[in-house]
Enzyme design. Sequence first.
Site, short mmCIF file in Angstrom:
data_model
loop_
_atom_site.label_atom_id
_atom_site.label_comp_id
_atom_site.label_asym_id
_atom_site.label_seq_id
_atom_site.Cartn_x
_atom_site.Cartn_y
_atom_site.Cartn_z
N GLU A 45 0.83 -1.21 -0.05
CA GLU A 45 -0.04 -0.14 -0.09
C GLU A 45 0.79 1.33 -0.08
OE1 GLU A 45 -3.16 0.43 -0.68
OE2 GLU A 45 -3.79 -1.73 -0.53
N TYR B 286 -6.42 6.01 4.99
CA TYR B 286 -6.59 4.95 3.87
C TYR B 286 -5.80 3.71 4.10
CZ TYR B 286 -5.62 2.65 -0.35
OH TYR B 286 -5.55 1.86 -1.22
N ASP C 208 -9.90 6.00 -1.30
CA ASP C 208 -8.94 6.75 -2.29
C ASP C 208 -9.50 7.33 -3.43
OD1 ASP C 208 -9.43 4.59 -3.86
OD2 ASP C 208 -7.46 3.74 -3.89
#
Length: 352
Positions: A39, A120, A138
């Site tokens: 991520e 996020y 996102d």
Amino acid sequence: MTDTVTHPFALALEAWYADHRRDLPWRGTRDPYRVWVSEIILQQTRVAQGYDYYRRFMERFPTVRDLAAATEDDVLRAWQGLGYYSRARNLHAAARAVVAQGGFPRDYAGVRTLRGVGDYTAAAICSIAYDQPYAVVDGNVYRVLARYLGLDTPIDTTAGRRRFAEAADALLDRRRPGLYNQAVMDFGALQCTPRSPHCDGCPLAAGCQALQAGRVDELPVKARRTQVAERFLAYIYINVQGNVLLHRRGAGDIWAGLYEPLLLEFDHRPTEPEVLASPAVAVLGAERGTWRCVARDVRHVLTHRVLRADFYALTLPRLDRVPEGFVSVPEPRRADYAVPRLVSLLYERLSR
Ligand code: SF4
């Protein structure tokens, strides 16, 4: 929101995902370390580029302990070329914190305290690694929800962020939050794309408010246009008898800890005589050596600014002393020192 009935939106997305999911190297893992690294790499990096970096990063640092035990220079070298180096420094610092506290945090609040982890990323880690009910929001999710629900609250306002967070939470599949989150992200990346979304054959078309109202191109809405500023730089690649002079950048900007040749900054595009006349170059005695222009106006685009750089090379027969803050590195060992993208471009131009 505690309702466990899965919304038809989520069911349609998950069915789509079963047929269209991207085959990515971090898919299928529930190791929070791997989810976290993937991520962080994917922030500000395209999937195609992130793919190879993720593999190499995992070979180099297969566990959070390996990452914590590495030096910052090692981590920056592994990150070289990905840009936005604060991500690498934060990963490294957070890996040390994880090891110091005896393992990866198991809840959202704990994950959120890790350096560089925002809402996020915390939602992605907790949902994918632990199947906890946190909806990711996102750019892809903003776009899909804005269009499907017909939401025109600007996404870059406090009210917009709150509105979309509530909508994402309401649509989340609480039985399969990790699967759902990955499905909505892939759907935004592949089907409901920023330009020319594939509305023909879209499984959400029947309920899509933007499609019904002919507003697909208008959504999502942003209140502000991003201001892009220009910065004008000149790099001087100094070679003294086969050794190059490199400077390690201090803390305080996106390139902290990386190395670079002598850098000058101007408030306008400098001419070559202006660069030569600058005190930092004049003190080197450029007239004693060979000076050449390597490239003019090389551009490097960042999120909020465009860097415009001129590259010069100065070869000197000798130097009385290495300028303060610089190291003298044998040219063949230059690659041992992680550099920003612009300096990689300088190296490429030098070898042409
Ligand atoms: S119909 Fe078009 S705009 Fe609506 S969700 Fe599908 S791809 Fe996106």
